[in-house]
Design an enzyme around this catalytic site. Sequence first.
Site, PDB file in Angstrom:
ATOM      1  N   ASP A 255       7.740  26.548  25.667  1.00 32.18           N
ATOM      2  CA  ASP A 255       8.811  25.579  25.902  1.00 32.18           C
ATOM      3  C   ASP A 255       9.610  25.388  24.613  1.00 32.18           C
ATOM      4  O   ASP A 255       9.108  25.643  23.521  1.00 32.18           O
ATOM      5  CB  ASP A 255       8.169  24.236  26.331  1.00 32.18           C
TER       6      ASP A 255
ATOM      7  N   GLU B 199       7.540  18.192  31.556  1.00 32.41           N
ATOM      8  CA  GLU B 199       7.094  19.055  30.453  1.00 32.41           C
ATOM      9  C   GLU B 199       5.766  18.556  29.884  1.00 32.41           C
ATOM     10  O   GLU B 199       4.831  19.338  29.704  1.00 32.41           O
ATOM     11  CB  GLU B 199       8.165  19.080  29.349  1.00 32.41           C
TER      12      GLU B 199
HETATM   13  O1  LIG Z   1      14.324  18.191  28.325  1.00 33.05           O
HETATM   14  C1  LIG Z   1      14.500  19.267  27.787  1.00 33.05           C
HETATM   15  C2  LIG Z   1      13.551  19.948  26.931  1.00 33.05           C
HETATM   16  O2  LIG Z   1      12.668  19.139  26.213  1.00 33.05           O
HETATM   17  C3  LIG Z   1      14.094  21.114  26.098  1.00 33.05           C
HETATM   18  O3  LIG Z   1      13.021  21.967  25.878  1.00 33.05           O
HETATM   19  C4  LIG Z   1      14.695  20.687  24.776  1.00 33.05           C
HETATM   20  O4  LIG Z   1      15.731  19.760  25.003  1.00 33.05           O
HETATM   21  C5  LIG Z   1      15.246  21.890  23.982  1.00 33.05           C
HETATM   22  O5  LIG Z   1      16.299  22.470  24.680  1.00 33.05           O
HETATM   23  P1  LIG Z   1      17.107  23.701  24.100  1.00 33.05           P
HETATM   24  O6  LIG Z   1      16.181  24.856  24.028  1.00 33.05           O
HETATM   25  O7  LIG Z   1      18.236  23.899  25.078  1.00 33.05           O
HETATM   26  O8  LIG Z   1      17.626  23.298  22.739  1.00 33.05           O
END
Ligand SMILES: O=C[C@H](O)[C@H](O)[C@H](O)COP(=O)(O)O
Length: 227
Positions: free
Chosen positions: A81, A103
């Site tokens: 993630d 998550e």
């Molecule tokens: O709610 C979203 C999640 O926690 C995402 O993993 C986090 O915001 C990171 O997102 P990105 O990879 O688009 O920066």
Amino acid sequence: MSADDQKRISGEAAAELVETGMVVGLGTGSTAAWFVKALAARGLKDIRGVPTSEATANLARELGIPLAALDDVKTIDLTVDGADEIGPGLSLIKGGGAALLREKLVWEASSRCVVIADAAKKVDVLGKFPLPIEVVRFGHVHTSWRLADIAAEFDLPPPRLRQADRGMVVTDGGNLIYDMASGTIAEPPALAAALKSITGVVDHGLFLDLADEALIGTDQGVVRLVP
Ligand SMILES: O=C[C@H](O)[C@H](O)[C@H](O)COP(=O)(O)O
């Protein structure tokens, strides 16, 4: 290398960790999407993905990754993630995409959690990215007043209701998000405990002692970090 390329190489490196037969937690966000795409491209047999959001479930379906619900599996072998910030000891802020609750449920059911990110996500102190807090809809204004009291105890500003073009942001679970733009979170564990003590708070985006490793995309390649 662009931030998006850094996200891509971290996602691709994480996809290499997946083996045939595994149950895999599928994160949410732009970095996790690179992981899901790289995983699908490997064409592994007998894997099942447990998505952490409707958006990720849709992407995985489109790419032909078989899915399972969290309640269909006893444990998850590996979850990959993204994160909004990666601080000391792989403490994290997550929830920029409003997926923090599912998550965290999937992370906590996982034997191994790998966070993937571009280099800019690594910070010395958590807090520049506003901390997302998921709040039940009923009485959310009252909950926000209690959140403001807690924020004041930690010398932080009151959280603000997250809005989108069409009004309040609503999570996959039907809840709302308040963001606490702090600048610096001096005591993440204490703040996490205080936030969880409020009845209207479902959860918050502090992921502490959950990440087993990080794969950070940098201009020099993917760097692996452990707590
Ligand atoms: O709610 C979203 C999640 O926690 C995402 O993993 C986090 O915001 C990171 O997102 P990105 O990879 O688009 O920066």
